[in-house]
Each structure stands twice: as structure tokens, then as C-alpha cells.
Design a protein around this motif. Structure first.
Motif, PDB file in Angstrom:
ATOM      1  N   VAL A   1      -2.989   4.330   5.886  1.00  0.00           N
ATOM      2  CA  VAL A   1      -4.291   4.790   6.358  1.00  0.00           C
ATOM      3  C   VAL A   1      -4.102   6.025   7.226  1.00  0.00           C
ATOM      4  CG1 VAL A   1      -6.327   4.188   7.719  1.00  0.00           C
ATOM      5  CG2 VAL A   1      -5.238   2.471   6.240  1.00  0.00           C
TER       6      VAL A   1
ATOM      7  N   THR B   1      -6.051  -4.266   9.516  1.00  0.00           N
ATOM      8  CA  THR B   1      -6.755  -3.273   8.705  1.00  0.00           C
ATOM      9  C   THR B   1      -6.863  -3.778   7.274  1.00  0.00           C
ATOM     10  OG1 THR B   1      -5.943  -1.434  10.049  1.00  0.00           O
ATOM     11  CG2 THR B   1      -6.722  -0.914   7.824  1.00  0.00           C
TER      12      THR B   1
ATOM     13  N   TYR C   1      -9.981  -1.036  -2.311  1.00  0.00           N
ATOM     14  CA  TYR C   1     -10.197  -0.120  -3.419  1.00  0.00           C
ATOM     15  C   TYR C   1     -11.395  -0.655  -4.192  1.00  0.00           C
ATOM     16  CZ  TYR C   1      -5.857   2.412  -2.595  1.00  0.00           C
ATOM     17  OH  TYR C   1      -4.878   3.205  -2.036  1.00  0.00           O
TER      18      TYR C   1
ATOM     19  N   ASP D   1      -7.847   9.202  -3.879  1.00  0.00           N
ATOM     20  CA  ASP D   1      -7.934   7.752  -3.702  1.00  0.00           C
ATOM     21  C   ASP D   1      -7.444   7.024  -4.948  1.00  0.00           C
ATOM     22  OD1 ASP D   1      -8.889   7.947  -1.160  1.00  0.00           O
ATOM     23  OD2 ASP D   1     -10.937   7.324  -1.609  1.00  0.00           O
TER      24      ASP D   1
ATOM     25  N   ASP E   1      -9.224   8.984   5.719  1.00  0.00           N
ATOM     26  CA  ASP E   1      -9.819   7.757   5.175  1.00  0.00           C
ATOM     27  C   ASP E   1     -11.177   7.471   5.804  1.00  0.00           C
ATOM     28  OD1 ASP E   1      -8.187   6.395   3.156  1.00  0.00           O
ATOM     29  OD2 ASP E   1      -6.619   6.413   4.688  1.00  0.00           O
TER      30      ASP E   1
ATOM     31  N   VAL F   1     -11.280  -0.173   5.636  1.00  0.00           N
ATOM     32  CA  VAL F   1     -11.074   1.147   5.044  1.00  0.00           C
ATOM     33  C   VAL F   1     -11.499   1.070   3.581  1.00  0.00           C
ATOM     34  CG1 VAL F   1      -9.383   2.917   4.416  1.00  0.00           C
ATOM     35  CG2 VAL F   1      -9.166   1.676   6.590  1.00  0.00           C
TER      36      VAL F   1
ATOM     37  N   VAL G   1     -13.174   4.856   7.614  1.00  0.00           N
ATOM     38  CA  VAL G   1     -12.807   3.694   8.421  1.00  0.00           C
ATOM     39  C   VAL G   1     -14.040   3.177   9.148  1.00  0.00           C
ATOM     40  CG1 VAL G   1     -11.316   2.806  10.244  1.00  0.00           C
ATOM     41  CG2 VAL G   1     -10.501   4.642   8.736  1.00  0.00           C
TER      42      VAL G   1
ATOM     43  N   ARG H   1     -11.598   2.899  -0.101  1.00  0.00           N
ATOM     44  CA  ARG H   1     -11.085   3.950  -0.968  1.00  0.00           C
ATOM     45  C   ARG H   1     -11.706   3.806  -2.360  1.00  0.00           C
ATOM     46  NH1 ARG H   1      -4.580   4.101   0.656  1.00  0.00           N
ATOM     47  NH2 ARG H   1      -4.878   5.098   2.715  1.00  0.00           N
TER      48      ARG H   1
ATOM     49  N   LEU I   1       0.842  -1.185   0.000  1.00  0.00           N
ATOM     50  CA  LEU I   1       0.000   0.000   0.000  1.00  0.00           C
ATOM     51  C   LEU I   1       0.883   1.242   0.000  1.00  0.00           C
ATOM     52  CD1 LEU I   1      -3.057   0.775   0.175  1.00  0.00           C
ATOM     53  CD2 LEU I   1      -2.717   0.983   2.643  1.00  0.00           C
TER      54      LEU I   1
ATOM     55  N   VAL J   1      -7.806  -2.614   3.655  1.00  0.00           N
ATOM     56  CA  VAL J   1      -8.055  -1.473   2.782  1.00  0.00           C
ATOM     57  C   VAL J   1      -8.627  -2.008   1.471  1.00  0.00           C
ATOM     58  CG1 VAL J   1      -7.051   0.458   1.517  1.00  0.00           C
ATOM     59  CG2 VAL J   1      -6.225  -0.094   3.822  1.00  0.00           C
TER      60      VAL J   1
END
Length: 609
Positions: A436, A451, A455, A556, A440, A483, A442, A485, A432, A453
Motif C-alpha cells: 500500500v 489493512t 481488488y 491496479d 492508493d 484499500v 484508503v 484497487r 500482496l 486490500v
């Protein structure tokens, strides 16, 4: 309009299949001799000394099927003026794909039959049967999203138009100039009535029947009359005035119900909708449930005894038709889809990935109605008829099976939405790029050890499948946070970016995750009106500052590109790209492994603990 068309065609598939099986059983029963005898029964009309007669099969093929092609003409007219064919970039890809799906099957067939007695049958494997294709897609279900159905319907419309052109140019043996001039005069009379805006059904019926007879006598196949008349039927979008007038009539009838008011409501509501759409609504069930099945019953009967099957197994006609449908259609449509995308001549509707496109290309090899139609035009010999029909049945069955397998493989592999272009050749990073941070979105405890993440893209079907999995994991695991994005794939998901804008607007008003859940729950309803309604339900302003939300989404996207994101969903677990399947069990294992690594790292950094 498209949804109604899908339901009618898909629902009629069982009737069409039943008629096909009945024809095969009849032709191969102890009473098989009666099959051809029945359909060769003459039937006609007499006017004094004038006589007009055809056998039953020709009444079906030349008469009833004119209504089938009339509906195709109606659909073409509607789509060109109000539907998908208005956007040249949307029509470019399926149109070129349809052209490829005609040229390659014909080439495969001629490679085996050029110069032989079956050379004239090259047009048999060029056509796609819309009813069977949409029926199979209905069975495929969720593996085939609505945009693929729309893509294949557009392709089928162009395919039908090209097939009709082929019939008109290459399968017209002789012409009667006098009858052709009469047909042209009658067509001119119909166009004059349309120009004068005279909408009297009896006049059109009489002129249309005369045009059909004149065309039949001219030597040109009368199905062209159906296409021409369907294209000429007036189509328009309901005007605001007509909608208001209809609404006023309904209001008047509600306040004072009486026969006069009821008649006025009927008249004004009908006028608000074009004749084209009203005819489609009335005639589609008759075409789908009666005309096409009767055509199948009259034409699909072929003797399947040992001698016929032996001849077909070595016949270049049967083999050419089967291979043309199975390989020619697939290769032609796949190549015809790739080329305009590669050259940036057009775009695809949303939610389409290559696995789905390949599945659609495979099932497009189901050639039945128009293929059987061309058999009757291409060959006079019964033996050649039977060989071609066996090739159609074999090629269609194999194409249906191939499409089913491809859809299963594309779905079961877990899938990621990506633009249908070649994969980038560079080695993608697996870390990544942007950690974060406070900006963001969350969900989950701030102190979580793991965590995830994501996309994602609100129109991506695979993101939609992942959404409930992540929600379940967050409910079960208190050591995980999620998270989100933005990574809208604008080339293939046209509604993803507007949805992301609304989500960011909701985020500024403290309602991101509520909007996030609503958008994924309504992936097939992401029009501007839908988005405005979701925002109103949540009590947020949908577009307070589009420039600010656009910049947030762009940030993002930039971080995603830097992290090697090329499709959605792409996940990073504790900053490392996740490569496994997108199911709960696989993700749970990845979370456990990440949790264990965190514990090991903590122990190493504090040996005395």
C-alpha cells in the motif's frame, strides 16, 4: 422491454401452475371422464354449405396458441432489430447453448426409445417453458441477477425458434399443395401491405385469419403462422422527430386542454412507439394469464392412478422425457455455453459466474407448454400420451428442484466473480505484490494496525454484497483501514471499466469514496448516462482525462495479476490473501488474528516494552 416481459411472465407462473393443478385434479376426480369428453366437444363455423369445425382442444392448441407464438415472433423481431440479438457476440453463446439444449435431450430420449413405439416423441424434451423458468427465477430472487434472466430469455427465444422448425419439418404428416399455395398468396398479400406501409388493422386481421385457416388445411401446423406474422410486424426505435412531435402535442394540450388536442396527443404518442411494442404490451397479459393457462388446463390433465404410474415408472417414453429434461438440457446448455466461450466466439452479459449459469441450465429443463404441444403431435395413442405427460411433469419438477439447489449452493458458498473459463493451473501467490502506497485509495485511520486490500469490480454482485460488510467493520473497528484497487472483469462485466474510470475521475477531484459508495449502491444502473448523472450529483467532471485514468486502473490490474488475483472480490489482510467467507463474523475473526500477529511481532521486536 425485458423488465416488463420478466414481470408478466413471472407473475403468470402462479396462474399457469394453478391451471395445471386444476387439470390434474379434474382428470383424477370422480368426474375424470368428463375431462376428455369436454375438450373433445366439437365447435365450428358454417358459411352456407361450407363447414369448418374443430374440437375445443384443437381450437386451443391450433388457434389460441397461434397468438402465443405470434408474441414469440414479436419478441424475436424486437430483439433482432433493437434488443439483445443485435450483438452477434452476445447472441452467440445463448444460441449455441440453446442448440446444445435441443440436441442432447433428443439424444438422451432416442437412446432409450430408438426403434420403439415412442421413437417419434424425441421432440418432447427439447423445449424450455419460459413462463415457468422466469417464475422460478423470480422466486430465486437476488441469487439470479438480471443478466442471467436476459441470457435465459435469449436462450429461450432461440430455443422456441428451433422447436418451431422441428415441428414444421418433423411433425407435419401430409401436405395439401392447393391450401399451401393459398397460404403463400395470403402471406404475400400481408407482406405487400407492409411494404406499402398500409397499417389498417382490419385488413391484417382478415388476411391473418385466412392465412391461419389455409395453413391448418395445408397440413403445416398453424402456429407457424403466428411466428411468421409476429416477425413481420414493424419495429423501430423512436425517432427524434416523432419524440419532438409528441412532446409538442403534449405541450399544446397542457396549455389548452380540448378534445382535438387530446386526440392529437394520443395519435402522436402512439406513433412514437412501434406497432410491435404496442402489440406486445396489449397481448402479453392475455397470453400469460389466459391463453397459456387455458392450454395447460386443456392438455395437462393425465390420469395418475396406480396402473398409469406403474406403466410410467417402467416406460422408456416417460423415463426418456424426464431424463432428457433433467440431464440432457443441463448438459447440453452447459456444454453449449462453455464451448463458444472457450473458442472466443462470444461473450456473456455482465454479472454471470458458473454457479449461476449452471443453475440457469438446470431450470431450463422445465419443459411444459411446447413439450405438451409436441405430445399432441407425436402420439395418437392415449396411453403414450399419458406416459409422455408424466415424464414432462416429473422431469420439470426435478429440474426445478435441481436449479434451486444449485442457486442455493452458488450463493451460500460466499461466491467470487471470475470469468467463466477454466481455473489457471499455476500455483497462485498468496502475498500482496505491491505494498500500500501514497497513490492508493484508503479509507480508515493512517495508523491502523490492520489493512484490508480489496481488488474489486463495481459491477460484481459479490463485491456489492461485501461493500456494506466492510463499511460496518470500519464503523465498528478503529484499528482497520480499507484499500480499494480496481480489477474490472471486462469479459463478463461490461460496465465495470467505465464505472472505474468515473471513480478515478472523482478521485482526482477528491471524491473517490463518495463515488465508490454511489456506484455500489447502483450496480444495476451503470450506463454512461447513469455515470454522468452520478458525477453531476457529486459535482465532478466524469471524464477529465480518460488516458490518465486508464493508466491508473491498469496499474491496479497489473498489481492484482502479480498477486494472483483472478476474480473479485479478492482480499489481502495485512498483505496475506484472505481465504475465508465474506461475512462480517468471518472477516472479524481474520482481523482479530491479524491484530494479534501485529502485537506479537511488536513485542518480539521490542522485548523490553
Amino acid at each position: 422491454m425485458l423488465r416488463a416481459f420478466f414481470r408478466t411472465e413471472a407473475g403468470s407462473t402462479s396462474v399457469l401452475l394453478g391451471a395445471t393443478l386444476l387439470a390434474l385434479l379434474w382428470a383424477n376426480s370422480p368426474w375424470g371422464d368428463t375431462y376428455d369428453a369436454f375438450w373433445h366437444t366439437p365447435m365450428g363455423l358454417s358459411f352456407g354449405t361450407a363447414d369448418f369445425s374443430l374440437d375445443l382442444r384443437h381450437w386451443v392448441n391450433d388457434g389460441l396458441m397461434a397468438i402465443f407464438f405470434f408474441l414469440i415472433g414479436l419478441e424475436i423481431s424486437y430483439e433482432v432489430r433493437l434488443g439483445q440479438l443485435r450483438d452477434r457476440r452476445l447472441i452467440a453463446v445463448p444460441a449455441i447453448a440453446a442448440l446444445g439444449g435441443i440436441l442432447l435431450p433428443a439424444g438422451v430420449y432416442l437412446a432409450l426409445n430408438a426403434g420403439g413405439p415412442g421413437a417419434g416423441g424425441w421432440g418432447i424434451p427439447i423445449a424450455t417453458d419460459t413462463a415457468f423458468v422466469l417464475g422460478l427465477l423470480a422466486i430465486v430472487g437476488a441469487r439470479c441477477p438480471d443478466p442471467l434472466r436476459a441470457f435465459l430469455l435469449t436462450l429461450a427465444i432461440v430455443d422456441d425458434v428451433l422447436a418451431i422448425i422441428v415441428i414444421a419439418i418433423f411433425y407435419t404428416e401430409s401436405l395439401s399443395v392447393v391450401a399451401l399455395l393459398i397460404a403463400a398468396a395470403l402471406l404475400a398479400a400481408i407482406m405487400t401491405l407492409r411494404w406499402l406501409k398500409i397499417w389498417r388493422a382490419p385488413a391484417y386481421i382478415v388476411l391473418g385469419f385466412g392465412l391461419w385457416v389455409a395453413t391448418l388445411e395445408s397440413g403445416v401446423h398453424p402456429t407457424l403462422v403466428g411466428i411468421a406474422l409476429g416477425v413481420l410486424v414493424f419495429v423501430y426505435a423512436p425517432s427524434e422527430y416523432k419524440l419532438l412531435a409528441a412532446g409538442e402535442a403534449v405541450h399544446e394540450f397542457t396549455n389548452d386542454p380540448n378534445p382535438r388536442a387530446a386526440r392529437e396527443v394520443t395519435r402522436r404518442v402512439q406513433r412514437a412507439v412501434s406497432v410491435n411494442e404496442r402489440l406486445q404490451l396489449r397481448l402479453h397479459p392475455w397470453s400469460a394469464y389466459v391463453i397459456v393457462p387455458v392450454f395447460a388446463l386443456a392438455n395437462a390433465g393425465v390420469r395418475l392412478d396406480a396402473e398409469t404410474l406403474r406403466q410410467a415408472a417402467t416406460s422408456p417414453i416417460a423415463i426418456g422425457v424426464a431424463l432428457g429434461l433433467l440431464f440432457g438440457k443441463f448438459a447440453g446448455i452447459a456444454l453449449g455455453t462453455w464451448l463458444p466461450l472457450r473458442l472466443n466466439w462470444g461473450v456473456l452479459p455482465g454479472n454471470l459466474v458458473w454457479g449461476q449459469l449452471f443453475g440457469g441450465a438446470a431450470v431450463s429443463g422445465i419443459g411444459f407448454t411446447v413439450s405438451l404441444f409436441i405430445v399432441d403431435l407425436a402420439f395418437d395413442d392415449t396411453s403414450l400420451h399419458n406416459q409422455a405427460k408424466i415424464g414432462i411433469l416429473a422431469g420439470s419438477l426435478m429440474s426445478a428442484l435441481a436449479g434451486w439447489i444449485i442457486f442455493r449452493m452458488a450463493w451460500d458458498r460466499g461466491g467470487v466473480c471470475a470469468p467463466p473459463e477454466a481455473e489457471p493451473e499455476e500455483e497462485l501467490p498468496d502475498r500482496l505484490s505491491v505494498p500500500v502506497g501514497p497513490g492508493d485509495h484508503v479509507r480508515g485511520p493512517a495508523g491502523a494496525k490492520v489493512t484490508i486490500v480489496e481488488y474489486g469490480d463495481f459491477e460484481c454482485p459479490y463485491c456489492g454484497r461485501l461493500h456494506p460488510v466492510l463499511r460496518q467493520l470500519l464503523d465498528e473497528r478503529r484499528d482497520v483501514r480499507h484499500v480499494f484497487r480496481h480489477f474490472p472483469l471486462r469479459a463478463i462485466h461490461p460496465r465495470a471499466f467505465p464505472a472505474a474510470l468515473v471513480a478515478e475521475a472523482a478521485a482526482e477531484q477528491g471524491r473517490f469514496w463518495e463515488m465508490h459508495d454511489v456506484l455500489f449502491a447502483n450496480q444495476r444502473a451503470l450506463t454512461d448516462a447513469d455515470l454522468a448523472r452520478y458525477a453531476a450529483d457529486l459535482g465532478v467532471d466524469p471524464w477529465p482525462d480518460p488516458a490518465r485514468q486508464t493508466a491508473r486502473i491498469a496499474a491496479d490490474e497489473q498489481s492484482g495479476h502479480a498477486s494472483g488475483v483472478r476474480g473479485t472480490p479478492t482480499l489481502f489482510v495485512n498483505g496475506v490473501r484472505y481465504q475465508g467467507k465474506l461475512d462480517r463474523v468471518s472477516l472479524s475473526r481474520a482481523i482479530d488474528a491479524a491484530h494479534a500477529r501485529v502485537n506479537v511481532a511488536a513485542a518480539e521486536s521490542d522485548p523490553g516494552s
